[in-house]
Write a protein that holds these residues in place. Structure first.
Motif, mmCIF file in Angstrom:
data_model
loop_
_atom_site.group_PDB
_atom_site.id
_atom_site.type_symbol
_atom_site.label_atom_id
_atom_site.label_comp_id
_atom_site.label_asym_id
_atom_site.label_seq_id
_atom_site.Cartn_x
_atom_site.Cartn_y
_atom_site.Cartn_z
ATOM 1 N N ALA A 151 45.990 36.306 31.027
ATOM 2 C CA ALA A 151 44.980 35.283 30.783
ATOM 3 C C ALA A 151 44.072 35.212 32.003
ATOM 4 N N VAL A 152 42.943 34.565 31.825
ATOM 5 C CA VAL A 152 41.972 34.442 32.905
ATOM 6 C C VAL A 152 42.155 33.104 33.613
ATOM 7 N N ARG A 153 42.284 33.178 34.931
ATOM 8 C CA ARG A 153 42.257 31.962 35.746
ATOM 9 C C ARG A 153 40.912 31.926 36.480
ATOM 10 N N ARG A 154 40.218 30.819 36.330
ATOM 11 C CA ARG A 154 38.939 30.661 37.013
ATOM 12 C C ARG A 154 39.139 29.975 38.354
ATOM 13 N N TYR A 155 38.557 30.543 39.388
ATOM 14 C CA TYR A 155 38.536 29.939 40.717
ATOM 15 C C TYR A 155 37.119 29.449 40.991
ATOM 16 N N LEU A 156 37.006 28.156 41.277
ATOM 17 C CA LEU A 156 35.715 27.555 41.612
ATOM 18 C C LEU A 156 35.808 27.021 43.043
ATOM 19 N N SER A 157 35.035 27.604 43.944
ATOM 20 C CA SER A 157 35.088 27.217 45.350
ATOM 21 C C SER A 157 34.128 26.069 45.643
ATOM 22 N N VAL A 158 34.554 25.195 46.563
ATOM 23 C CA VAL A 158 33.711 24.078 46.989
ATOM 24 C C VAL A 158 33.533 24.143 48.496
ATOM 25 N N ASP A 159 32.663 23.277 49.016
ATOM 26 C CA ASP A 159 32.282 23.351 50.424
ATOM 27 C C ASP A 159 33.197 22.570 51.356
ATOM 28 N N GLY A 160 34.373 22.206 50.880
ATOM 29 C CA GLY A 160 35.394 21.586 51.721
ATOM 30 C C GLY A 160 36.700 22.317 51.530
ATOM 31 N N ASP A 188 36.533 34.792 38.205
ATOM 32 C CA ASP A 188 37.552 34.877 37.167
ATOM 33 C C ASP A 188 38.538 35.984 37.521
ATOM 34 N N VAL A 189 39.839 35.634 37.480
ATOM 35 C CA VAL A 189 40.896 36.570 37.840
ATOM 36 C C VAL A 189 41.859 36.693 36.672
ATOM 37 N N VAL A 190 42.191 37.921 36.288
ATOM 38 C CA VAL A 190 43.155 38.160 35.213
ATOM 39 C C VAL A 190 44.560 38.124 35.810
ATOM 40 N N VAL A 191 45.404 37.265 35.262
ATOM 41 C CA VAL A 191 46.763 37.108 35.785
ATOM 42 C C VAL A 191 47.765 37.192 34.650
ATOM 43 N N ASP A 192 49.002 37.505 34.982
ATOM 44 C CA ASP A 192 50.076 37.545 33.994
ATOM 45 C C ASP A 192 50.432 36.136 33.570
ATOM 46 N N VAL A 193 50.710 35.991 32.295
ATOM 47 C CA VAL A 193 51.117 34.699 31.753
ATOM 48 C C VAL A 193 52.624 34.545 31.945
ATOM 49 N N PRO A 194 53.090 33.387 32.381
ATOM 50 C CA PRO A 194 54.536 33.172 32.484
ATOM 51 C C PRO A 194 55.227 33.478 31.162
ATOM 52 N N GLU A 195 56.425 33.996 31.233
ATOM 53 C CA GLU A 195 57.118 34.479 30.033
ATOM 54 C C GLU A 195 57.396 33.379 29.022
#
Length: 520
Positions: free
Chosen positions: A400-409, A384-391
């Motif tokens: 807001a929190v952007r979730r990054y989910l990594s996969v094996d490809g 989970d990464v905290v990023v600025d929300v577009p204006e």
């Protein structure tokens, strides 16, 4: 107080301020959008995805991940539906349509065989694709060869295989095809007068200047790009314009096009059988107007060439590029609707011009292969990464929190998001979930920040390491564009039919990767 649900047991959630405006929060995260999937993909009783009655867990265990999972029945059904729809719509126009499956979307020997079995022909773009067709036993007359830079060896191979048509892309290539065919004819006649080779069967690829509403790099009928012969006035060579001026006057010479020059040149070669014209306006197109305008332009050109040179052009190929649903907001048209709209334009235009309708051909690829396949991944790291929300629409300095989910490809098995900024969708495949929706970015495992598989998708908040994810609509241009970046083996392709699965393209092993390293 319990959080309200949406009626399906899934807890409701508000849209993420980071989500694109077109992406709605799903009312049921476990539901599959039918237009995005093969017809035999469903949720099984255990909540996991199944295709043709086989659960994805079983497929992952047997074949590994990442894995392209193809429904053979769905592929065949889509292929046949194009053939049936176009034959029906054009029955009174030209007696039916020649449907060429665009092999560049996805090709292997099994697919080549299916295409022929379902009544289609096969379009190829290289010597390698011709080799696959030959191994699959596709008759030469059912093949076409495309390409803007065919080698002499590829032209020779096409003539050896007696392909039904070579789609010529330039004046330079036209002269090479004519010369190679003439030399072969002379050689064969000298060897055995009874075995003189037939002429090279040629179609001319034209650029009608129709701008498809699609990504710049997959719009292929505008003037400033590498494909085809321009129909724009004044694009003929100085030499040809001088000839026209001598015969017809300066006014006609000023309007001569490269396409007109190609028709005249092809008609002057004894070694060329000029079949007709070809165009392709782009890919992933939903609007019908572009196809209709291109058809009018080519048919008008057919009439003009008969009037100016007495040259008949009995065939016209209107290309492919029909869009599919990668996301819930995409709205692809069914084959019958596409065919009926095109038939109406061809019918009325030929009547207005007073010409006999040419034999029509089309080239669907993505629309057949794309929805038939999904990619199955195993999930790994969650971040989970905290990023600025577009204006726009948000309070100043909000995050807001952007979730990054990594996969094996990743980008090695799907380069389209990197190449075209293409959008995809994803679902939790190994189980159902009642967790709330979480805006998630599905990313690959490569050493590139742009290694994004699905830019924005709502997935269950409890999706994580060990889960299986499925990305639909990956049957076209994913395996075909795959690479070994970071020395990942390219995934295999499994075809599922009647409750059984088999490799049609084996996945690569480390031994495969090392086999060409001459230092090993």
């Amino acid at each position: 107080m319990a959080q309200p649900t949406n009626g399906s047991g899934v807890r409701a959630a508000s849209p993420s301020p980071l989500a694109p405006t077109w992406l709605a929060v799903p009312s049921d995260l476990n539901r599959l959008e039918p237009k995005m999937w093969a017809h035999d993909v469903e949720r099984a009783s255990d909540g996991g995805l199944a295709v043709g009655g086989l659960g994805v867990g079983e497929l992952a265990e047997q074949f590994g991940t990442p894995l392209f999972v193809l429904s053979e029945d769905d592929f065949r059904t889509r292929a046949r539906s194009f053939k049936d729809a176009f034959d029906s719509a054009f029955a009174d126009v030209c007696g039916g349509v020649d449907v060429y499956y665009a092999g560049k979307a996805f090709l292997c020997s099994a697919v080549a065989a299916w295409v022929v079995e379902e009544g289609l022909r096969l379009d190829t773009c290289s010597g390698g694709e011709l080799a696959v067709a030959a191994k699959a036993g596709v008759p030469g007359e059912l093949l076409g060869l495309h390409g803007n830079n065919k080698s002499d060896a590829e032209i020779e191979r096409a003539l050896d295989m007696r392909v039904g048509r070579i789609v010529v892309d330039s004046l330079d290539e036209l002269e090479r095809v004519a010369a190679i065919a003439a030399a072969r004819a002379e050689r064969d006649w000298a060897h055995d007068p009874e075995r003189r080779e037939a002429r090279a069967k040629v179609m001319l690829r034209l650029t009608p200047g129709v701008h498809a509403h699609t990504h710049e790099f997959i719009a292929t009928a505008h003037e400033d790009q590498k494909f085809g012969l321009s129909m724009a006035p004044g694009t003929a060579s100085a030499e040809f314009r001088a000839e026209v001026a001598e015969e017809s006057g300066d006014g006609a010479a000023a309007g001569a096009s490269a396409a007109e020059e190609a028709v005249a040149a092809a008609s002057g070669h004894d070694s060329i059988e000029l079949l007709g014209l070809h165009c392709h306006i782009g890919s992933q197109i939903f609007e019908p107007e572009g196809f209709e305008l291109a058809a009018v332009k080519l048919l008008t050109f057919v009439a003009a060439m008969r009037s100016a040179y007495g040259v008949g052009l009995p065939e016209v190929d209107l290309g492919g590029g029909y869009g599919i649903a990668y996301t819930p907001v995409d709205a692809p048209r069914p084959p019958a609707q596409i065919a009926e709209a095109m038939a109406a334009v061809v019918r009325s235009t030929c009547a207005e011009l007073g010409i006999t309708p040419p034999r029509i051909s089309v080239e669907p690829g993505r629309a057949i292969a794309g929805p038939s396949t999904f990619t199955l991944y195993r999930a790994g790291t969650v971040k989970d990464v905290v990023v600025d929300v577009p204006e726009t629409g948000a309070a100043p300095d909000s995050t807001a929190v952007r979730r990054y989910l990594s996969v094996d490809g990743g980008m090695s098995d799907n380069a389209r998001p990197v190449l075209y900024d293409a959008d995809y969708s994803a679902v939790l495949a190994s189980r159902a979930s009642v967790a709330p929706p979480q805006l998630t970015r599905v990313v690959g495992k490569h050493c590139e920040s742009g290694d994004i598989v699905v830019r924005d998708a709502y997935l269950p908040a409890d999706a994580g390491r060990g889960d299986l994810l499925a990305v639909p609509g990956t049957g076209a241009y994913c395996w075909a564009l795959s690479s070994n970046y970071n020395y990942l083996g390219r995934p295999g392709v499994v075809a599922v039919r009647h409750g059984s699965a088999r490799w049609i393209v084996r996945g690569e092993t480390e031994q495969d990767l090392l086999s060409r390293d001459m230092g090993v």
